[in-house]
Design a protein around this motif. Sequence first.
Motif, short mmCIF file in Angstrom:
data_model
loop_
_atom_site.label_atom_id
_atom_site.label_comp_id
_atom_site.label_asym_id
_atom_site.label_seq_id
_atom_site.Cartn_x
_atom_site.Cartn_y
_atom_site.Cartn_z
N ILE A 149 0.60 -1.27 -0.03
CA ILE A 149 0.02 -0.07 0.12
C ILE A 149 0.91 1.40 0.12
CG2 ILE A 149 -1.83 -1.17 1.14
CD1 ILE A 149 -0.95 0.33 3.90
N ALA A 150 2.15 1.27 0.25
CA ALA A 150 3.14 2.40 0.24
C ALA A 150 3.07 3.08 -0.97
CB ALA A 150 4.34 2.03 0.65
N PRO A 151 2.99 4.12 -1.28
CA PRO A 151 3.28 4.94 -2.56
C PRO A 151 4.43 4.62 -3.48
CG PRO A 151 3.61 6.49 -0.87
CD PRO A 151 3.17 5.25 -0.15
N LEU A 152 4.03 4.22 -4.53
CA LEU A 152 5.19 4.19 -5.71
C LEU A 152 5.92 5.55 -5.86
CD1 LEU A 152 3.42 1.67 -6.13
CD2 LEU A 152 4.32 1.48 -8.15
N HIS A 153 7.41 5.85 -5.91
CA HIS A 153 7.64 7.10 -6.16
C HIS A 153 9.18 7.01 -6.38
CE1 HIS A 153 9.23 5.89 -2.11
NE2 HIS A 153 9.98 6.76 -2.09
N PHE A 154 9.50 8.06 -7.13
CA PHE A 154 10.95 8.71 -7.21
C PHE A 154 11.25 9.73 -6.14
CE2 PHE A 154 9.18 7.72 -11.50
CZ PHE A 154 9.85 6.75 -11.85
N ASP A 155 12.44 9.71 -5.86
CA ASP A 155 12.86 10.65 -4.75
C ASP A 155 13.28 11.92 -5.36
OD1 ASP A 155 12.49 8.75 -2.63
OD2 ASP A 155 14.70 7.98 -2.76
N LEU A 156 12.15 12.71 -5.24
CA LEU A 156 12.46 14.12 -5.98
C LEU A 156 12.29 15.34 -5.01
CD1 LEU A 156 9.89 13.59 -8.99
CD2 LEU A 156 12.20 13.01 -8.83
N GLN A 157 12.47 15.17 -3.89
CA GLN A 157 12.36 16.13 -2.96
C GLN A 157 13.47 17.33 -2.81
OE1 GLN A 157 13.27 13.00 -1.83
NE2 GLN A 157 15.49 13.68 -1.97
N TYR A 158 14.65 16.97 -3.38
CA TYR A 158 15.71 17.91 -3.60
C TYR A 158 15.35 18.87 -4.70
CZ TYR A 158 16.23 15.59 -8.46
OH TYR A 158 15.85 15.10 -9.47
N GLN A 159 14.19 18.88 -5.35
CA GLN A 159 13.90 19.67 -6.23
C GLN A 159 13.22 21.02 -5.52
OE1 GLN A 159 11.03 17.84 -8.77
NE2 GLN A 159 12.96 16.83 -10.18
N ASP A 183 25.11 19.94 -8.75
CA ASP A 183 25.02 18.95 -9.96
C ASP A 183 23.75 18.11 -9.53
OD1 ASP A 183 24.49 17.46 -12.24
OD2 ASP A 183 26.82 16.54 -12.12
N LEU A 184 22.60 18.67 -9.84
CA LEU A 184 21.16 17.84 -9.52
C LEU A 184 21.01 16.51 -10.28
CD1 LEU A 184 18.89 20.75 -8.59
CD2 LEU A 184 20.39 19.37 -6.96
N THR A 185 21.96 16.38 -11.12
CA THR A 185 21.59 15.13 -11.94
C THR A 185 22.33 14.11 -11.37
OG1 THR A 185 23.86 15.24 -13.42
CG2 THR A 185 21.69 16.25 -14.18
N ARG A 186 23.05 14.21 -10.28
CA ARG A 186 23.80 13.22 -9.47
C ARG A 186 23.16 13.31 -8.03
NH1 ARG A 186 30.22 13.88 -9.94
NH2 ARG A 186 30.20 11.74 -8.99
N HIS A 187 22.46 12.23 -7.58
CA HIS A 187 22.01 12.12 -6.35
C HIS A 187 21.80 10.70 -5.86
CE1 HIS A 187 18.87 11.63 -9.35
NE2 HIS A 187 18.88 12.80 -9.65
N ILE A 188 21.58 10.60 -4.70
CA ILE A 188 21.53 9.32 -4.02
C ILE A 188 20.49 9.26 -2.88
CG2 ILE A 188 23.87 8.50 -4.31
CD1 ILE A 188 24.58 9.45 -1.53
N SER A 189 20.06 8.03 -2.58
CA SER A 189 19.24 7.86 -1.40
C SER A 189 19.40 6.74 -0.64
CB SER A 189 17.55 7.87 -1.86
OG SER A 189 17.28 8.89 -2.46
N GLY A 249 17.82 7.06 -6.21
CA GLY A 249 16.64 7.72 -5.86
C GLY A 249 15.72 7.99 -7.03
N HIS A 250 16.13 7.87 -8.29
CA HIS A 250 15.50 8.03 -9.53
C HIS A 250 14.89 6.60 -10.21
CE1 HIS A 250 15.96 12.35 -11.24
NE2 HIS A 250 15.62 12.30 -9.60
N THR A 251 15.33 5.41 -9.55
CA THR A 251 14.58 4.30 -10.03
C THR A 251 13.47 4.30 -9.12
OG1 THR A 251 16.92 3.19 -10.16
CG2 THR A 251 14.92 1.92 -10.03
#
Length: 236
Positions: A115-125, A134-140, A200-202
């Motif tokens: 039931i948890a939401p499917l998501h990408f980690d976009l909070q950095y935006q 460089d906001l093309t390089r991020h990790i979670s 975080g973008h998977t």
Amino acid sequence: MIDSLDVLTAADSAALRDAVHGLRRHWTPRGPEPAAFFTLGAPSYLDLAPNPGSADYQRHADASRPLLQDSFGWLYTRLAELLGKHLAADVGFPEHLGLPGFHVWLSAAVFTKPIAPLHFDLQYQSISWPPDTDLTRHISFTLPIRLPAAGGGLNVWDVSHEQFRRALAKGWVESVADLKRFHPLQYVPYTVGRMVLHSGHTLHQVAPSSRVQPDDERLTLQGHGVWCDGRWLLYW
């Protein structure tokens, strides 16, 4: 790509769990009462991303940083050292953002269905970054500290946020949930003390446990990082 990294021994994890519970008066309840899901720290995905103009995140980050640093400074030092070696780069913690913090699911909040939401980690935006970021390089990352007896993990689909945006523009999908029809699920099991690290973008989702016992708990350290001026800046 999913990486993993040993961070805590079993004894470390048990002591850390006790320390987090020792700060229970500082937990923030999330969701309906009676609350069983809490955070310790300032999660930008909850306190900032839903309302980028709000000052709540900054207030929460500023208030929680001394508490977390005093209580878990050894953990942040170890995190910076191990991630620095793993990523072959310096690691730091920006003073204006919340430190990596904790998710606490008590037994009543541990779910057995996806039931948890499917998501990408976009909070950095929603965060203001220096010009050399460089906001093309991020990790979670997630560091399990305690898991339900039946285990816990992460559901992952091999599709990136950029692929989702292209599919959305072409009208092939209407939401991230539609991506499940085209990409197989990969379950990544968690191990207490072993960090799971990804971009975080998977597309991903907190995976359910198969069953719940009365004394179950799911406790994790959560954080993200962005690349800035030759080093990784970690936050939550």
